[in-house]
Structure formats: structure tokens, C-alpha cells
Design a protein around this motif. Structure first.
Motif, PDB file in Angstrom:
ATOM      1  N   PHE A 169      -3.070  31.693 -10.430  1.00  0.00           N
ATOM      2  CA  PHE A 169      -2.043  30.512  -9.855  1.00  0.00           C
ATOM      3  C   PHE A 169      -1.873  30.453 -10.415  1.00  0.00           C
ATOM      4  CE2 PHE A 169      -6.121  29.936  -7.749  1.00  0.00           C
ATOM      5  CZ  PHE A 169      -6.227  29.249  -6.483  1.00  0.00           C
TER       6      PHE A 169
ATOM      7  N   THR B 284      -7.443  30.805 -14.088  1.00  0.00           N
ATOM      8  CA  THR B 284      -6.717  30.305 -13.539  1.00  0.00           C
ATOM      9  C   THR B 284      -5.616  32.201 -12.693  1.00  0.00           C
ATOM     10  OG1 THR B 284      -4.665  30.399 -15.289  1.00  0.00           O
ATOM     11  CG2 THR B 284      -6.078  28.494 -14.518  1.00  0.00           C
TER      12      THR B 284
ATOM     13  N   VAL C 298      -7.638  27.050  -9.644  1.00  0.00           N
ATOM     14  CA  VAL C 298      -8.732  27.873 -10.573  1.00  0.00           C
ATOM     15  C   VAL C 298      -8.955  28.941  -9.837  1.00  0.00           C
ATOM     16  CG1 VAL C 298     -10.138  27.618 -11.913  1.00  0.00           C
ATOM     17  CG2 VAL C 298      -8.449  25.877 -12.210  1.00  0.00           C
ATOM     18  N   SER C 299      -9.551  29.817  -9.937  1.00  0.00           N
ATOM     19  CA  SER C 299      -9.757  30.920  -9.476  1.00  0.00           C
ATOM     20  C   SER C 299     -11.033  31.570  -9.546  1.00  0.00           C
ATOM     21  CB  SER C 299      -9.374  32.113  -9.477  1.00  0.00           C
ATOM     22  OG  SER C 299      -9.422  33.062 -11.003  1.00  0.00           O
TER      23      SER C 299
ATOM     24  N   CYS D 137      -8.093  21.127 -18.046  1.00  0.00           N
ATOM     25  CA  CYS D 137      -8.535  20.670 -17.591  1.00  0.00           C
ATOM     26  C   CYS D 137     -10.350  20.304 -19.146  1.00  0.00           C
ATOM     27  CB  CYS D 137      -9.331  21.831 -17.295  1.00  0.00           C
ATOM     28  SG  CYS D 137      -9.939  23.113 -18.405  1.00  0.00           S
TER      29      CYS D 137
ATOM     30  N   PRO E 127      -0.926  29.438 -17.115  1.00  0.00           N
ATOM     31  CA  PRO E 127      -0.797  29.786 -15.663  1.00  0.00           C
ATOM     32  C   PRO E 127      -1.236  31.011 -15.367  1.00  0.00           C
ATOM     33  CG  PRO E 127       1.593  30.010 -15.864  1.00  0.00           C
ATOM     34  CD  PRO E 127       1.084  29.367 -17.229  1.00  0.00           C
ATOM     35  N   ASN E 128      -1.911  32.241 -14.769  1.00  0.00           N
ATOM     36  CA  ASN E 128      -2.070  32.859 -14.134  1.00  0.00           C
ATOM     37  C   ASN E 128      -2.920  33.694 -15.320  1.00  0.00           C
ATOM     38  OD1 ASN E 128      -2.930  36.023 -12.705  1.00  0.00           O
ATOM     39  ND2 ASN E 128      -0.833  36.535 -13.756  1.00  0.00           N
TER      40      ASN E 128
ATOM     41  N   GLU F  82      -8.618  24.798  -4.598  1.00  0.00           N
ATOM     42  CA  GLU F  82      -6.852  24.626  -4.776  1.00  0.00           C
ATOM     43  C   GLU F  82      -6.975  23.460  -4.052  1.00  0.00           C
ATOM     44  OE1 GLU F  82      -2.465  25.183  -4.409  1.00  0.00           O
ATOM     45  OE2 GLU F  82      -3.406  26.686  -3.381  1.00  0.00           O
TER      46      GLU F  82
ATOM     47  N   TYR G 180      -1.268  25.921 -11.256  1.00  0.00           N
ATOM     48  CA  TYR G 180      -2.692  25.862 -12.152  1.00  0.00           C
ATOM     49  C   TYR G 180      -2.591  24.584 -12.981  1.00  0.00           C
ATOM     50  CZ  TYR G 180       0.963  25.606 -16.029  1.00  0.00           C
ATOM     51  OH  TYR G 180       1.534  26.201 -16.667  1.00  0.00           O
TER      52      TYR G 180
ATOM     53  N   ILE H 223     -10.232  19.319 -13.464  1.00  0.00           N
ATOM     54  CA  ILE H 223      -8.805  19.971 -13.666  1.00  0.00           C
ATOM     55  C   ILE H 223      -7.665  18.662 -14.008  1.00  0.00           C
ATOM     56  CG2 ILE H 223      -9.660  21.941 -12.732  1.00  0.00           C
ATOM     57  CD1 ILE H 223      -8.590  21.606 -10.215  1.00  0.00           C
TER      58      ILE H 223
ATOM     59  N   LEU I 163      -4.091  25.265 -20.070  1.00  0.00           N
ATOM     60  CA  LEU I 163      -4.140  25.634 -19.941  1.00  0.00           C
ATOM     61  C   LEU I 163      -2.735  26.206 -19.268  1.00  0.00           C
ATOM     62  CD1 LEU I 163      -7.183  24.521 -15.857  1.00  0.00           C
ATOM     63  CD2 LEU I 163      -7.652  25.898 -18.912  1.00  0.00           C
TER      64      LEU I 163
END
Length: 412
Positions: A301, A298, A377-378, A309, A347-348, A254, A305, A371, A345
Motif C-alpha cells: 500500500f 502496510t 493494511v496488509s 492507526c 507506506p509499504n 482496503e 496507506y 485506520i 504510518l
């Protein structure tokens, strides 16, 4: 013949701390054995978070400590523990952290390592709850089969130095090119260590892969690594190429909010925010290859988020990479080839994309995730097929060669 490095020396060159902690519980590291866990269990050594201190907290055995602390020895010998690395590969450095252990830290330590075949390992009894315990005769007998006292020494017996109470790191640079699967931490004769960080890069046997199925070429477990980034407000970009799915936002990358955001935001006809600038991270692939599928996740996030990207790739030699790192990745835009255009993108959510047309699916060695404008981003997965190109320094051994899957081309 075993690649025996020089004795580990206390290091001031700390670039290796940007690599993955191969022993961390977050990537599957596991304590197999410890001679003694009286005050605090050895499992604390591989916690992913930093050590903490609770001034007034005690257990039935003594002061609560966030690390591994053995009893004051009243018999001959010294204490040691064995850790199975969650990521097996090349070790570049150690951090033996004795934060908060002033007055009861281990005075000296050494580190040994081995490359063991999983299927040939003896059965080690599960450790269970360990505080207040010492190793049982059965555990000692089982661990003796590993002959860990004969493992290679990566760090010779060295005195540990204390710094400030909350920051007492002892760094050791390692020069070995060998693959390692296990480490043994010896403390002489007893005492406490808060954390053991084993920094390095994963290593995979590329001859064992199924050439018909795409593989994540940027995975940290296989040797992928972040080699540059613009911002890491919370979480290092190495997290996004980590093992398995993210466990929380803390397990991702993040950035801070960009301060050049316009006072009032607008978007274009495709719903993409019209904002100058972006944040980015560059990754060296575990093996050069052709990327056919991209996943940007994501997960967790939700209010932070990225709006969008893009992913680009390029080919760099080892020397060119070093030059780019010195220049902070400021090199001509035409070096990058688009793998994924600017894409909205959500969220989540996991977003899976096929990379661009066959004409653009060239071999790459490095990838850049951008981004816009900022956020978290996870996970990033770059799935594809290893290629036959090899871009090593002349002194390095050439890698085994592979063919690109039929239907894809390379212009190299």
C-alpha cells in the motif's frame, strides 16, 4: 467419539461466508488426489479468485474451463478428489460454486471430512500437470491408505442447483464442532465444479505452545476472526490476520476513500492529519490474552496507506459479542482499552510497536483496528500470551486454562 453433525442442508443463512476459506491455495490448501482431471484440474477448485470464463478458448482436450471438470464417464463409479486444508479447524459451511458450468456441471455431490495426523499420512505421489489425465494405479493405491470413503459425511448426496451463468453458488451450513484437516468432494457421476469454499475458523492446541514466547493471538490459522467492520471496498478484513506475509494488495484490507474528507487537508503538531472519522475492523482473538507487541504492515500500500492507526482491546462474552454484532459495534467508548494510541504510518512498511505500560496490559478477548481516515493494511499481528479466563456460553465446554506470563497483570 467423533462429533457427527446433522446432514448438511442447503443454507440461506450466509454469515459463514464472512469466515476464512480454509481450503484456499492462499492459506496453503492443497489437492492431494483426484480420480480424473481430463478437461480441467482439481487445483482450480481452491483458487482464491472468483471463476472466470473464456468463451472462445479451447485446449487440446476440449473447452477451457476455470474449475475442476472430469471426462464424461463411460465406466462404473463416480469422481472424487481429496483436499488438505491449509487451515485446520472447525468447518462452518461450504460453497459449492458451479458458475459457468451450465450444461456440464456435476448434477449431484457430497462432502466428507477427516481429522488426520500429519505424521501418520501415507506418501501421496505429487500431482504435477494434470489436464488430460486420470489417476494412475499408483495414485489410487496410495490414496486408498487414507480410507477416505469411510470419512464422516458433512453433506449428504445433494442435487446442485444452477443460477445465473456467472453466479451459481450452492451453500451448506455445517453444525459440527469437530476439528477437520482434510475434505473429500464427491461428484455424481462426473462433470464440473468451479470452486469449493470451505468456510470456518482455525483451531490450535494451546497446550503445545511455548509459554515463554509471545504468540500471535489474532492469527486466523489459530482461530482469530473478524466479527465486524465499517467498510471493505477491496479485500475482507480477515485478510489482515491471514497466513504469512501478504502476496499483493489483493491479499489485504482496503477501504473506499471517505467522502467526509475536508477540501484542504491539515495536520497537527505531530504530523497526524486532522480529519474526522475513521474506518475500523473488530477481531475476536483466537484465545483471550495479554497483548505485548503489535505489528501493522502496510506492505504494497504505497499511494493508499492509512495516515495513522490505533488499536484498542476489550473483554466480551459470547452473548455480548452477538449483541454487538446486531448493534453494528455501536457501544460505549469506555469499553475499549487503548493498546496502541493514534500512531503515524508509512507506506509499504511493517510497523512494530510494543503495547502500552504494564498497567494497561490487561487480558482482552477482542481487538479493534482503526485506520485514519481510510486506506489499506496488509497484515495485523497481535503478539502476546494466552490467559486463563474463559468466556464461553454455559453449554460450551470450558477451555484449558493458562497462566499469564509473569510481569503482566489482569484486573479480571
Amino acid at each position: 467419539m467423533t462429533d457427527t453433525p446433522k446432514e448438511g442442508k442447503l443454507a440461506r443463512f450466509l454469515d459463514f461466508t464472512q469466515l476464512v476459506d480454509m481450503a484456499s491455495e492462499a492459506v496453503g490448501g492443497k489437492v492431494l488426489f483426484a480420480t480424473d482431471d481430463f478437461f480441467a484440474p482439481a487445483e482450480n477448485l481452491i483458487k482464491s479468485d472468483s471463476p472466470s470464463f473464456r468463451e472462445h478458448e479451447y485446449t487440446e482436450f476440449g473447452k477451457w474451463m476455470d474449475g475442476w471438470e472430469t471426462r464424461r464417464k463411460r465406466v462404473p463409479g463416480y469422481d472424487w478428489c481429496v483436499i488438505r486444508l491449509g487451515i485446520q479447524g472447525v468447518i462452518r459451511g461450504f460453497d459449492v460454486d458451479i458458475s459457468y458450468f451450465a450444461g456440464n456441471h456435476a448434477p449431484r455431490m457430497s462432502i466428507q471430512a477427516a481429522n488426520l495426523e500429519e505424521e501418520k499420512l501415507p506418501e501421496i505421489p505429487p500431482r504435477g500437470v494434470r489436464t488430460g489425465c486420470a489417476a494412475s494405479p499408483e495414485e489410487l493405491e496410495a490414496i486408498a491408505a487414507l480410507k477416505s470413503n469411510n470419512w464422516s459425511h458433512l453433506v449428504a448426496m445433494t442435487e446442485l442447483k444452477t443460477g445465473s451463468p456467472s453466479c451459481s453458488h450452492n451453500y451448506f451450513l455445517i453444525n459440527s464442532q469437530q476439528k477437520w484437516t482434510h475434505v473429500r468432494l464427491n461428484i455424481f457421476p462426473d462433470g464440473g465444479v468451479a470452486r469449493l469454499r470451505v468456510y470456518g475458523t482455525g483451531q490450535r492446541d494451546w497446550t503445545a505452545i511455548d509459554s515463554q514466547e509471545p504468540v500471535d493471538l489474532v492469527a486466523i490459522a489459530f482461530g482469530g476472526v473478524c466479527v465486524g467492520f465499517s467498510n471493505a471496498h477491496r479485500g475482507h478484513p480477515n485478510n489482515v490476520i491471514g497466513v504469512g506475509r501478504a502476496k499483493s494488495m489483493a491479499d489485504g484490507w482496503e477501504t473506499a476513500r471517505r467522502l467526509d474528507r475536508p477540501p484542504v487537508l491539515e495536520n497537527d503538531e505531530n504530523g497526524i492529519l486532522l480529519i474526522p472519522g475513521c474506518e475500523w475492523a473488530v477481531f475476536r482473538l483466537a484465545h483471550p490474552g495479554v497483548i505485548t507487541q503489535i505489528e501493522v504492515d502496510t506492505k504494497y500500500f504505497k499511494g493508499n496507506y492509512p495516515d495513522s492507526c490505533r488499536v484498542d482491546g476489550c473483554v466480551l462474552t459470547s452473548q455480548e459479542e452477538e449483541d454487538m454484532i446486531k448493534q453494528k459495534w455501536n457501544f460505549p467508548t469506555q469499553k475499549w482499552k487503548p493498546l496502541l494510541p493514534v500512531t503515524k504510518l508509512s507506506p509499504n512498511q511493517s510497523h512494530v510497536f510494543s503495547s502500552l505500560t504494564l498497567e494497561l496490559q490487561d487480558v482482552i478477548t477482542h481487538a479493534r483496528l482503526s485506520i485514519m481516515p481510510d486506506g489499506g493494511v496488509s497484515r495485523l499481528r497481535l503478539r502476546g500470551f494466552p490467559s486463563s479466563i474463559c468466556l464461553l456460553r454455559p453449554s460450551e465446554k470450558p477451555a484449558l486454562r493458562f497462566s499469564v506470563k509473569g510481569g503482566f497483570r489482569t484486573n479480571l
